[in-house]
Design an enzyme around this catalytic site. Sequence first.
Site, PDB file in Angstrom:
ATOM      1  CB  SER A 100      -0.868  -0.014   1.266  1.00 32.04           C
ATOM      2  OG  SER A 100      -1.331   1.283   1.571  1.00 32.04           O
ATOM      3  CG  HIS A 103     -11.232   0.975  -0.056  1.00 28.24           C
ATOM      4  ND1 HIS A 103     -10.456   1.603  -0.978  1.00 28.24           N
ATOM      5  CD2 HIS A 103     -10.504   0.981   1.091  1.00 28.24           C
ATOM      6  CE1 HIS A 103      -9.322   2.011  -0.420  1.00 28.24           C
ATOM      7  NE2 HIS A 103      -9.324   1.628   0.845  1.00 28.24           N
ATOM      8  CB  THR A 105      -6.800   2.538  -4.876  1.00 28.58           C
ATOM      9  OG1 THR A 105      -6.019   1.362  -4.655  1.00 28.58           O
ATOM     10  CG2 THR A 105      -8.099   2.429  -4.093  1.00 28.58           C
ATOM     11  CG  ASP A 157     -10.845  -6.240  -2.888  1.00 29.61           C
ATOM     12  OD1 ASP A 157     -11.982  -5.721  -2.906  1.00 29.61           O
ATOM     13  OD2 ASP A 157      -9.810  -5.556  -2.847  1.00 29.61           O
ATOM     14  CE  LYS A 183      -7.836  -2.836  -3.467  1.00 28.91           C
ATOM     15  NZ  LYS A 183      -8.270  -1.739  -2.591  1.00 28.91           N
TER      16      LYS A 183
END
Length: 406
Positions: free
Chosen positions: A113, A282, A162, A312, A258
């Site tokens: 990250s 998220h 992201t 995810d 993402k």
Amino acid sequence: MNLERRADSAFSIEDLRMMAMRRLPRLVFDFFDGGAEDEVTLRANRAAFEQTRIAPRILVDVATVETRTNILGVPAALPIVVGPTGGVDLGRRGGDVCIAKAAADSGIPYTLSTRSSASIEEIADAAPGRHWFQAYILQNQAFLAKMIDRARAADYEALVITVDLAVGGKRERDLRNGFSAPFRPTRAGLLDLVSHPRWSIDMLIRGTPPAGNLHGLDGDAAPRSTLASAAGRDYDPSFDWARLAALRDVWPRKLVVKGVLRPDDAERLSSLGCDAVVVSNHGGRQLDTSMATFDALPAVAAAAGKMEVMLDGGVRRGVDILKARALGANAVLLGRATLYGAIAAGAPGARRALDILEDELRRAMQLCGAPDFARIDASVLADSSRLQRARAGLSVGMRMNNFAAV
Ligand SMILES: Cc1cc2nc3c(=O)[nH]c(=O)nc-3n(C[C@H](O)[C@H](O)[C@H](O)COP(=O)(O)O)c2cc1C
């Protein structure tokens, strides 16, 4: 109990979660565990998996099972990627490295990250393996460009952008707990800290973990900002398609986006030349009531063109991975699963999380007569209504596209 033995005493991701909860002051655990606002999306991610049933095939030779699959075109031992999570070292010092090592041992990619404690270079040195770097779009564009250059220099295989964090989500557990910058625990929070002396004394003596990639990034803490909103303050809400296209031009390796939930967005990303999308909300930490990722998956997969599709959100059982494959994902990313493992028992705990999911995935494949992961399709699902709804969603998505073209 040593870490190996503690890790071995967990038989499910929920066991690891419970261990993590006991180890941490509640206000810290809530930061990892919680979601935005009413946590509708947090629960929906799990519910979508749990409500989907399987119709197992009988009398198939499942003596050997193939879980290997290509991820970003490269073979991986499992259809799993460790996703990016920031703030890990608040849960366990050295947590980023623990998780990266566990991923390398399991033969799967690890995503670092932007808000990790370990830096891009430390992870490259400490855990040789497949590394992806997740970039938040910072307002400070020169700083962002430098971080991306560092990832390239350290041989990171992929850049993960992201896109669901234009601003920080409203995480009310953090607000109520006073888990903010500057840190303002409530009276109950102070008692909680006192009853977890190991964690509290470590923080007092060694200080809160650094943000390894963000040294030198300017910004004053706004009063009463939670970690989520403090994070959001640094990000650039004006980031748009044109800037993503520019990033595509400067990053020559694999580019993963993402935070995609809509088929029309997936189509556009495909035409921009992105390599993969992660269907993600998220982990329910940003826009509450946004759709469950499992529900969004089939329409995005159908619109993705040549891009790989991953998912995810709420993956806690091996059978969830099988279901995600059935609706078009070629791999899943893990957020909290490996995080709970690392908090509970360091590197052995993170490894245990991966081993549990691998064991459950293999068992599920054998029990439903699907020995080859790559060949699993929607026919293993009993509950076709979800698929039909998603297909209907896809045609709505297409109609919206047509409308936009007019
Ligand atoms: C504590 C925590 C920190 C996170 N930090 C990041 C981050 O820095 N970058 C990012 O793209 N996603 C971040 N996420 C989201 C995860 O990458 C992932 O999308 C989400 O956790 C998946 O849901 P799951 O936790 O139910 O598996 C974070 C999630 C959690 C729980």
